[in-house]
Scaffold this motif. Structure first.
Motif, PDB file in Angstrom:
ATOM      1  N   PRO A   1       0.805  -1.230   0.000  1.00  0.00           N
ATOM      2  CA  PRO A   1       0.000   0.000   0.000  1.00  0.00           C
ATOM      3  C   PRO A   1       0.838   1.281   0.000  1.00  0.00           C
ATOM      4  O   PRO A   1       0.395   2.306  -0.484  1.00  0.00           O
ATOM      5  N   GLY A   2       2.049   1.226   0.510  1.00  0.00           N
ATOM      6  CA  GLY A   2       2.893   2.421   0.523  1.00  0.00           C
ATOM      7  C   GLY A   2       3.908   2.464  -0.598  1.00  0.00           C
ATOM      8  O   GLY A   2       4.705   3.398  -0.689  1.00  0.00           O
TER       9      GLY A   2
ATOM     10  N   HIS B   1       2.460   7.600  -6.496  1.00  0.00           N
ATOM     11  CA  HIS B   1       1.526   7.306  -5.393  1.00  0.00           C
ATOM     12  C   HIS B   1       0.530   8.450  -5.270  1.00  0.00           C
ATOM     13  O   HIS B   1       0.751   9.419  -4.534  1.00  0.00           O
TER      14      HIS B   1
ATOM     15  N   LEU C   1      -2.485   8.718  -3.868  1.00  0.00           N
ATOM     16  CA  LEU C   1      -3.123   8.991  -2.576  1.00  0.00           C
ATOM     17  C   LEU C   1      -2.173   9.670  -1.597  1.00  0.00           C
ATOM     18  O   LEU C   1      -2.592  10.476  -0.770  1.00  0.00           O
ATOM     19  N   PHE C   2      -0.884   9.372  -1.682  1.00  0.00           N
ATOM     20  CA  PHE C   2       0.104  10.058  -0.849  1.00  0.00           C
ATOM     21  C   PHE C   2       0.137  11.545  -1.201  1.00  0.00           C
ATOM     22  O   PHE C   2       0.136  12.402  -0.315  1.00  0.00           O
TER      23      PHE C   2
ATOM     24  N   ALA D   1      -3.000  13.175   0.144  1.00  0.00           N
ATOM     25  CA  ALA D   1      -3.087  13.297   1.601  1.00  0.00           C
ATOM     26  C   ALA D   1      -2.043  14.227   2.199  1.00  0.00           C
ATOM     27  O   ALA D   1      -2.243  14.745   3.304  1.00  0.00           O
TER      28      ALA D   1
ATOM     29  N   PHE E   1     -11.382   7.141   3.046  1.00  0.00           N
ATOM     30  CA  PHE E   1      -9.994   7.265   2.583  1.00  0.00           C
ATOM     31  C   PHE E   1      -9.261   5.928   2.683  1.00  0.00           C
ATOM     32  O   PHE E   1      -8.552   5.524   1.753  1.00  0.00           O
ATOM     33  N   LEU E   2      -9.417   5.224   3.796  1.00  0.00           N
ATOM     34  CA  LEU E   2      -8.753   3.925   3.950  1.00  0.00           C
ATOM     35  C   LEU E   2      -9.288   2.897   2.963  1.00  0.00           C
ATOM     36  O   LEU E   2      -8.527   2.079   2.432  1.00  0.00           O
TER      37      LEU E   2
ATOM     38  N   TRP F   1      -7.717   3.719  -0.294  1.00  0.00           N
ATOM     39  CA  TRP F   1      -6.319   3.286  -0.279  1.00  0.00           C
ATOM     40  C   TRP F   1      -6.222   1.777  -0.486  1.00  0.00           C
ATOM     41  O   TRP F   1      -5.366   1.295  -1.227  1.00  0.00           O
TER      42      TRP F   1
ATOM     43  N   PHE G   1      -7.044   1.097  -4.135  1.00  0.00           N
ATOM     44  CA  PHE G   1      -5.889   1.505  -4.943  1.00  0.00           C
ATOM     45  C   PHE G   1      -4.775   0.463  -4.841  1.00  0.00           C
ATOM     46  O   PHE G   1      -4.131   0.125  -5.842  1.00  0.00           O
ATOM     47  N   SER G   2      -4.557  -0.069  -3.642  1.00  0.00           N
ATOM     48  CA  SER G   2      -3.513  -1.068  -3.442  1.00  0.00           C
ATOM     49  C   SER G   2      -3.818  -2.358  -4.184  1.00  0.00           C
ATOM     50  O   SER G   2      -2.907  -3.018  -4.688  1.00  0.00           O
TER      51      SER G   2
END
Length: 170
Positions: free
Chosen positions: A84-85, A107, A109-110, A113, A147-148, A151, A154-155
């Protein structure tokens, strides 16, 4: 230990009160340290950690790794999938070099955020260190859940091996 009956006539048991446990030496030391430290020490330490992370990112240049280099992410090394990161360090590197499209490519979403996290940090640190009262950013539990979930989606989507999703590989 029986006490007076409840309004409906049932007997009520008294709850025994236990004494609070005495703090150990380490806890007493930390509490004394907290009482004696200036109120700006924790925000300064957090800022130092953020600065160290940014310095590390600038120093290693994550965009120039060798094509045959082993993945440094334990999840990618064991599962072969993007975590995810995954891409966050490269996105930060591109943001620090003012390349927003490349950062969003690594990334999204990074990049989305980061302004919210930066404002939350500035509001917290300003309140802790200087007593500033910046307008609060009210984020509901529902919004955090959305949001989670985004994420997580997206992952999963970035690891799908089909044509439109392979563009999300990093």
């Amino acid at each position: 230990m029986a006490a007076a009956p409840a309004p409906d006539g049932r007997p009520v048991q008294a709850v025994p009160v236990y004494p609070a446990p005495q703090p150990d030496r380490l806890t007493r030391f930390v509490l004394r340290l907290q009482e004696r430290s200036p109120r700006w020490a924790v925000p300064l330490a957090a800022l130092g950690c953020i600065g160290a992370g940014i310095g590390y990112t600038l120093m290693i240049d994550p965009t120039r790794s060798a094509p045959d280099a082993a993945p440094t992410c334990l999840f990618k090394l064991t599962a072969g999938l993007d975590c995810p990161g995954c891409g966050g360090t490269r996105a930060l590197w591109y943001l620090l070099h003012a390349d927003l499209p490349a950062a969003a490519r690594h990334h999204l979403l990074f990049v989305f955020a980061l302004p919210f996290l930066a404002y939350l940090f500035v509001a917290w640190a300003g309140r802790q260190a200087f007593g500033w009262r910046l307008p609060e950013l009210r984020i509901s539990n529902k919004l955090i859940g959305v949001f989670l979930a985004a994420w997580l989606a997206f992952s999963v989507v970035r690891n799908l091996p089909w044509a439109p999703f392979t563009a999300l590989y990093v």
